[in-house]
Design a protein around this motif. Structure first.
Motif, PDB file in Angstrom:
ATOM      1  N   LYS A  69       0.809  -1.212   0.000  1.00  0.00           N
ATOM      2  CA  LYS A  69       0.000   0.000   0.000  1.00  0.00           C
ATOM      3  C   LYS A  69       0.845   1.266   0.000  1.00  0.00           C
ATOM      4  N   VAL A  70       2.143   1.108   0.261  1.00  0.00           N
ATOM      5  CA  VAL A  70       3.117   2.188   0.161  1.00  0.00           C
ATOM      6  C   VAL A  70       4.406   1.585  -0.386  1.00  0.00           C
ATOM      7  N   VAL A  71       5.081   2.312  -1.251  1.00  0.00           N
ATOM      8  CA  VAL A  71       6.386   1.898  -1.768  1.00  0.00           C
ATOM      9  C   VAL A  71       7.388   3.000  -1.440  1.00  0.00           C
ATOM     10  N   ALA A  72       8.532   2.623  -0.873  1.00  0.00           N
ATOM     11  CA  ALA A  72       9.537   3.614  -0.483  1.00  0.00           C
ATOM     12  C   ALA A  72      10.932   3.102  -0.808  1.00  0.00           C
ATOM     13  N   THR A  73      11.829   4.020  -1.125  1.00  0.00           N
ATOM     14  CA  THR A  73      13.211   3.655  -1.426  1.00  0.00           C
ATOM     15  C   THR A  73      14.176   4.650  -0.788  1.00  0.00           C
ATOM     16  N   LEU A  74      15.396   4.192  -0.590  1.00  0.00           N
ATOM     17  CA  LEU A  74      16.498   5.054  -0.152  1.00  0.00           C
ATOM     18  C   LEU A  74      17.685   4.789  -1.060  1.00  0.00           C
ATOM     19  N   SER A  75      18.194   5.854  -1.675  1.00  0.00           N
ATOM     20  CA  SER A  75      19.371   5.734  -2.552  1.00  0.00           C
ATOM     21  C   SER A  75      19.173   4.616  -3.578  1.00  0.00           C
ATOM     22  N   ALA A  76      18.048   4.644  -4.264  1.00  0.00           N
ATOM     23  CA  ALA A  76      17.704   3.582  -5.218  1.00  0.00           C
ATOM     24  C   ALA A  76      18.796   3.412  -6.273  1.00  0.00           C
ATOM     25  N   PHE A  77      19.102   2.159  -6.559  1.00  0.00           N
ATOM     26  CA  PHE A  77      20.137   1.809  -7.537  1.00  0.00           C
ATOM     27  C   PHE A  77      19.501   0.908  -8.578  1.00  0.00           C
ATOM     28  N   ASN A  78      19.567   1.309  -9.834  1.00  0.00           N
ATOM     29  CA  ASN A  78      18.962   0.558 -10.935  1.00  0.00           C
ATOM     30  C   ASN A  78      19.984  -0.449 -11.451  1.00  0.00           C
ATOM     31  N   SER A  79      20.014  -1.629 -10.850  1.00  0.00           N
ATOM     32  CA  SER A  79      21.080  -2.606 -11.112  1.00  0.00           C
ATOM     33  C   SER A  79      21.225  -2.960 -12.585  1.00  0.00           C
ATOM     34  N   GLY A  80      20.124  -3.219 -13.260  1.00  0.00           N
ATOM     35  CA  GLY A  80      20.207  -3.603 -14.655  1.00  0.00           C
ATOM     36  C   GLY A  80      20.786  -2.506 -15.527  1.00  0.00           C
ATOM     37  N   LEU A  81      20.330  -1.286 -15.316  1.00  0.00           N
ATOM     38  CA  LEU A  81      20.822  -0.147 -16.089  1.00  0.00           C
ATOM     39  C   LEU A  81      22.326   0.004 -15.943  1.00  0.00           C
ATOM     40  N   VAL A  82      22.829  -0.120 -14.710  1.00  0.00           N
ATOM     41  CA  VAL A  82      24.258   0.062 -14.462  1.00  0.00           C
ATOM     42  C   VAL A  82      25.071  -1.121 -14.986  1.00  0.00           C
ATOM     43  N   ARG A  83      24.562  -2.347 -14.825  1.00  0.00           N
ATOM     44  CA  ARG A  83      25.304  -3.499 -15.356  1.00  0.00           C
ATOM     45  C   ARG A  83      25.392  -3.436 -16.882  1.00  0.00           C
ATOM     46  N   ARG A  84      24.353  -2.912 -17.509  1.00  0.00           N
ATOM     47  CA  ARG A  84      24.336  -2.834 -18.978  1.00  0.00           C
ATOM     48  C   ARG A  84      25.203  -1.684 -19.496  1.00  0.00           C
ATOM     49  N   ASP A  85      24.912  -0.475 -19.038  1.00  0.00           N
ATOM     50  CA  ASP A  85      25.560   0.716 -19.587  1.00  0.00           C
ATOM     51  C   ASP A  85      26.799   1.148 -18.819  1.00  0.00           C
TER      52      ASP A  85
END
Length: 243
Positions: A69-85
């Protein structure tokens, strides 16, 4: 609930240290399953909170799993984006070569050979770590390999994992999140672009907040008391007014 990812830590799964996004997201769905069966838990008041790479996977899980019912993040890291690019696009020109190496690693394992792993940052010498081009990696070496090293943690994962990581992007389908969304980050973190990208694409909710801390880098958000206190207070305030 907090849990080790499948194939890592005290969780089961072979080969060890497999890091495939579908498994990581399924882990989060599985934690919701377990919580919904736990005595005393109100399954209509569950929230998901993810830090760093867990933040990216939490965003993906929250796109489809409406138990949250709530979604929260801290210092989100987009693993796929970084592994690819590569971090901040630093390896965008070598994608095909790295995919070929990942494919070769899978073929090798299928034919009975050893499992190939990525290099371990913990093996790096401090003087070499100090020369890394990004604050995330320099601070990450200090935190994960020195001051807060854990005997069961590792920076490595199977080379084959790249086959799945390269096609994962936490920012895709962010519009499917239709519940309150809180994204926290250090304003000066070199990873902030990943939080910003996901936040902008979260057009499916009318209740979202980007909470930034001035002068703060990525790794500092994990452990510095003055920042942790701010983050915990903000998270609790957000949850208490939405759940």
């Amino acid at each position: 609930m907090a849990a080790d990812a499948s194939y890592q830590g005290d969780s089961e799964g072979l080969p060890r240290l497999t890091d495939k996004p579908a498994f990581r997201v399924e882990d989060i769905h599985g934690m919701a399953d377990a919580l919904s069966l736990f005595p005393g838990v109100d399954e209509n008041r569950m929230a998901a909170f993810g830090i760093c790479g867990g933040g990216g996977y939490t965003l993906r899980a929250g796109q489809s799993d409406k138990r949250f019912k709530v979604v929260a993040t801290l210092s989100a890291f987009n693993s796929g984006l970084v592994r690819r690019d590569g971090f901040m696009g630093s390896q965008a020109t070598t994608i095909q070569e790295r995919l070929a190496a990942a494919t070769a690693a899978r073929v090798k394992a299928v034919k009975g050979g050893d499992v190939d792993y990525t290099p371990d940052l913990k093996d790096m010498k401090p003087e070499d770590a100090a020369k890394l081009p990004f604050a995330l990696y320099r601070d990450g070496y200090t935190y994960y390999a020195q001051t807060n090293a854990h005997p069961k943690s590792s920076f490595i994962f199977t080379q084959e994992s790249y086959l799945d990581l390269f096609t994962f992007d936490a920012s895709v389908n962010m519009d499917l999140i239709n519940v309150p969304l809180l994204m926290m980050a250090g304003k000066d973190a070199d990873t902030f672009y990943m939080t910003q990208q996901c936040y902008v694409k979260a057009t499916g909710t009318n209740d979202k907040e980007l909470y930034l801390m001035d002068g703060v880098q990525h790794i500092e958000t994990y452990w510095k008391p003055e920042y942790v206190e701010l983050e915990v207070a903000k998270l609790l305030e957000f949850l208490s007014t939405r759940l």
